[in-house]
Design an enzyme around this catalytic site. Structure first.
Site, mmCIF file in Angstrom:
data_model
loop_
_atom_site.group_PDB
_atom_site.id
_atom_site.type_symbol
_atom_site.label_atom_id
_atom_site.label_comp_id
_atom_site.label_asym_id
_atom_site.label_seq_id
_atom_site.Cartn_x
_atom_site.Cartn_y
_atom_site.Cartn_z
ATOM 1 N N LYS A 5 0.953 42.305 8.586
ATOM 2 C CA LYS A 5 -0.492 42.341 8.802
ATOM 3 C C LYS A 5 -1.016 40.907 8.902
ATOM 4 O O LYS A 5 -1.247 40.248 7.886
ATOM 5 C CB LYS A 5 -1.211 43.062 7.664
ATOM 6 C CG LYS A 5 -2.731 43.093 7.835
ATOM 7 C CD LYS A 5 -3.453 43.288 6.537
ATOM 8 C CE LYS A 5 -4.960 43.117 6.683
ATOM 9 N NZ LYS A 5 -5.393 41.836 7.270
ATOM 10 N N GLY B 121 -2.975 34.081 0.679
ATOM 11 C CA GLY B 121 -4.388 34.434 0.769
ATOM 12 C C GLY B 121 -5.096 34.086 -0.524
ATOM 13 O O GLY B 121 -4.648 33.222 -1.287
ATOM 14 N N SER B 122 -6.165 34.800 -0.803
ATOM 15 C CA SER B 122 -6.994 34.469 -1.958
ATOM 16 C C SER B 122 -6.365 34.957 -3.258
ATOM 17 O O SER B 122 -5.624 35.945 -3.290
ATOM 18 C CB SER B 122 -8.388 35.080 -1.807
ATOM 19 O OG SER B 122 -8.359 36.479 -2.053
ATOM 20 N N THR B 123 -6.700 34.262 -4.340
ATOM 21 C CA THR B 123 -6.217 34.646 -5.666
ATOM 22 C C THR B 123 -6.739 36.017 -6.054
ATOM 23 O O THR B 123 -6.011 36.839 -6.620
ATOM 24 C CB THR B 123 -6.650 33.594 -6.702
ATOM 25 O OG1 THR B 123 -6.108 32.326 -6.312
ATOM 26 C CG2 THR B 123 -6.154 33.943 -8.098
ATOM 27 N N GLY B 124 -8.015 36.292 -5.745
ATOM 28 C CA GLY B 124 -8.596 37.583 -6.090
ATOM 29 C C GLY B 124 -7.876 38.736 -5.425
ATOM 30 O O GLY B 124 -7.604 39.766 -6.064
ATOM 31 N N GLU C 247 1.355 32.959 -2.344
ATOM 32 C CA GLU C 247 0.739 31.630 -2.437
ATOM 33 C C GLU C 247 -0.749 31.856 -2.259
ATOM 34 O O GLU C 247 -1.190 32.432 -1.259
ATOM 35 C CB GLU C 247 1.295 30.693 -1.369
ATOM 36 C CG GLU C 247 0.870 29.243 -1.577
ATOM 37 C CD GLU C 247 -0.019 28.737 -0.470
ATOM 38 O OE1 GLU C 247 -1.193 28.442 -0.764
ATOM 39 O OE2 GLU C 247 0.442 28.633 0.673
ATOM 40 N N CYS D 1 -4.612 25.040 2.458
ATOM 41 C CA CYS D 1 -4.399 25.412 1.051
ATOM 42 C C CYS D 1 -4.291 24.162 0.182
ATOM 43 O O CYS D 1 -4.633 24.185 -1.000
ATOM 44 C CB CYS D 1 -3.121 26.229 0.905
ATOM 45 S SG CYS D 1 -2.934 27.568 2.085
ATOM 46 N N GLU E 43 -12.987 26.897 -5.752
ATOM 47 C CA GLU E 43 -12.409 26.740 -4.420
ATOM 48 C C GLU E 43 -13.490 26.960 -3.363
ATOM 49 O O GLU E 43 -14.209 27.953 -3.396
ATOM 50 C CB GLU E 43 -11.262 27.730 -4.208
ATOM 51 C CG GLU E 43 -10.560 27.551 -2.871
ATOM 52 C CD GLU E 43 -9.411 28.523 -2.681
ATOM 53 O OE1 GLU E 43 -8.378 28.110 -2.127
ATOM 54 O OE2 GLU E 43 -9.556 29.694 -3.080
#
Length: 554
Positions: free
Chosen positions: A223, A276-279, A304, A338, A436
């Site tokens: 994806k 992608g994002s931490t969330g 990551e 990043c 961020e």
């Protein structure tokens, strides 16, 4: 060649493939008068002269759903590059089915044949498709020619070639055998399928996350980010031309929620390769944990995620080195790396000079479209990112704890343009020192030159992230101290350099804490995650009596 016909290829191996250690792909300069500059400019015109219709690719076939969305350059939102088809639950399920159907044949294909497909893809990118990989990245993701070259050409080529080398070295790792016994290790692919979820900011990441598991014999549902689909489509085209069999990598463009619902609930889900994002990563991990009883095997979770990357200057640092590290590290690709420098700690003995030169440098930046090669700054990726970054800038304009030194302007009339902005924070825990932002915003904090040690501790405790960071110093003791104090503050630590620009095979990339699992893309460490070892012991003369000598009375 369809996979149902290659199940016996592994028996055709009559030798061990031994490849030399690859060299990193040379970066072309695109200087005025160079042939690569003229060729790239021509390809940009070619790409803009027609509209592309981008399908999903499932089981090697183009799938068009009719649910289309338009693609526009972030720096020229009035122009349409084409449209892509968006899939739904049915298409995601078909992609999973296609991957699992291809698994037996792909796993049985000899290592040499699998590797050759990806080496051919690397060669195609290095030659025939280089300007097209760069051009689609420039137009679709608003990267200038140099940023596209180091990403969409050089880095993805390096990933493909070095991963083949790393995996060949892993396969050589075998246990010792005692007399009469033959021990060996089989490096199996995982049992099931791997889901690759890739971001917009690096075409190379979009290419590496599905191909690294596939090289190891896994089958993949990929994806890509909606905002990277223009270059992702080009890469998928190259893989198919290189001979990738149907079903091995299936590219689906769909909502993250639908992809997660289908893949994370499937009993054959074997792992996720994510950037992608931490969330989002935290949510995925929780979902996988809740479904753990449903899986055939424990899934590999590789990610990551976010970062709040730092630069700390020691009082002994060279001012021009500090300024250059910040100008490049914070503002190349509009701060959307990043690894981009987002917070800087500057000692008061040089702060005035650093600020003056930093402001002067930024004022020389040109900002605009990617077709004008003199533009150092282009647009941020989309309106959502634009609005988020602007909110931080506007907050700093009215907050007594912050001061905008340069920049602060923005417009989305023609594209999502935000001026490179430097904020000076009077407190080290100001919002833009901690959170961020992922845009062209650098926050600096001036510290007492006599409190370097304390500032290292402050830096380490300020952010939950630990991706990249750098120390700038001419004092070796200070470098040694920072290296120890900041041991866990960054997975990639730079000495007297900007915190960006990791090269495959030279600086394996990844961070820990809230920045991910630190499985180091661009090294053998990442490939181990897509392998499941089986130890085989063969005894040539097996015992025929259970009794051991110690059982005898005399």
């Amino acid at each position: 060649m369809r996979l149902s016909r290659v199940g016996t290829l592994s028996t055709m191996n009559r030798g061990h493939m031994n490849l030399p250690i690859p060299a990193n792909e040379p970066v072309l300069s695109y200087a005025p008068g160079s042939p690569e500059r003229a060729r790239l400019k021509g390809v940009l015109q070619e790409l803009k002269s027609s509209q592309v219709d981008i399908p999903l690719v499932i089981n090697g076939e183009e799938v068009r759903t009719g649910h289309t969305r338009s693609i526009h350059p972030p720096h020229e939102i009035g122009h349409t590059l084409g449209h892509y088809h968006e899939g739904d639950v049915a298409e995601i399920e078909k992609a999973v089915e296609a991957a699992l159907a291809a698994k037996e044949g792909w796993e049985a294909m000899s290592w040499e044949n699998r590797a050759s497909i990806f080496l051919r893809a690397a060669e195609l990118i290095a030659t025939k498709y280089r300007p097209y990989m760069n051009g689609t990245t420039m137009l679709g993701q608003s990267k200038n020619a140099y940023q596209a070259e180091i990403d969409a050409a050089c880095e993805i080529i390096d990933f493909l070639r070095f991963n083949v080398h790393f995996l060949s070295e892993i396969y050589k790792q075998q246990p010792i055998s005692s007399p009469g016994i033959h021990n060996r290790t089989e490096w199996r692919p995982l049992e099931g399928f791997v889901l690759a979820i890739t971001p917009f900011n690096f075409t190379a990441i979009g290419g590496n996350l599905p191909t690294a598991p596939a090289l190891c014999g896994n089958v993949v549902v990929w994806k890509p980010a909606h905002t990277q689909i223009y270059s992702a489509h080009m890469f998928m085209k190259i893989l198919m031309e290189a001979g990738l069999p149907p079903g091995v990598i299936n590219m689906v463009v769909a909502s993250g929620q639908n992809v997660g619902n289908v893949c994370f609930s499937h009993p054959d889900f074997a792992g996720v390769h994510f950037t992608g994002s931490t969330g989002t990563f935290n949510h995925m991990w929780k979902t996988i944990g809740n479904n753990i009883a449903n899986y055939r095997t424990y899934p590999r979770i590789v990610g990551e995620t976010g970062g709040k990357d730092f630069v700390i200057a020691h009082p002994s640092a060279d001012v021009d080195v500090v300024v250059t590290a910040l100008l490049r590290g914070a503002f190349e690709y509009q701060g959307q790396k990043c690894s981009a420098a987002s917070r800087a700690y500057i000692p008061n003995n040089m702060a005035m000079e650093v600020k003056e030169k930093l402001i002067a440098g930024i004022k020389t930046f040109k900002m605009g479209t990617v077709e004008d090669f003199s533009n150092f700054i282009n647009a941020v990726i989309d309106e959502k990112a634009f609005d988020s970054i602007v909110e931080y800038i506007e907050g700093a304009k009215t907050d007594p704890k912050a001061k905008i030194l340069v920049g602060g302007g923005y417009s989305k009339a023609e594209g999502y343009f935000i001026e490179p902005t430097v904020i000076e924070a009077s407190t080290p825990n100001y919002r833009t020192m901690c959170e961020e932002i992922f845009g062209p915003v650098l926050t600096i904090y001036v510290y007492d030159q006599h409190e370097f040690d304390q500032t290292l501790h402050l830096l380490d405790q300020t952010s939950p992230y630990a991706l990249t960071g750098s120390i700038l110093s001419r004092d070796r003791e200070a470098v040694a101290l920072a290296s120890v104090k900041l041991r866990n503050a960054a997975g990639n630590f730079y000495i007297n350099d900007k915190p960006t620009g990791a090269v495959v095979g030279q600086q394996p990339f990844g961070g820990a804490r809230a920045s991910g699992t630190n499985d180091k893309a661009g090294s053998a460490l990442n490939l181990y995650r897509w392998l499941s070892a089986r130890t085989v012991k063969e005894t040539f003369s097996p015992p025929t009596d259970y009794r051991y000598p110690f059982l005898q009375e005399s």
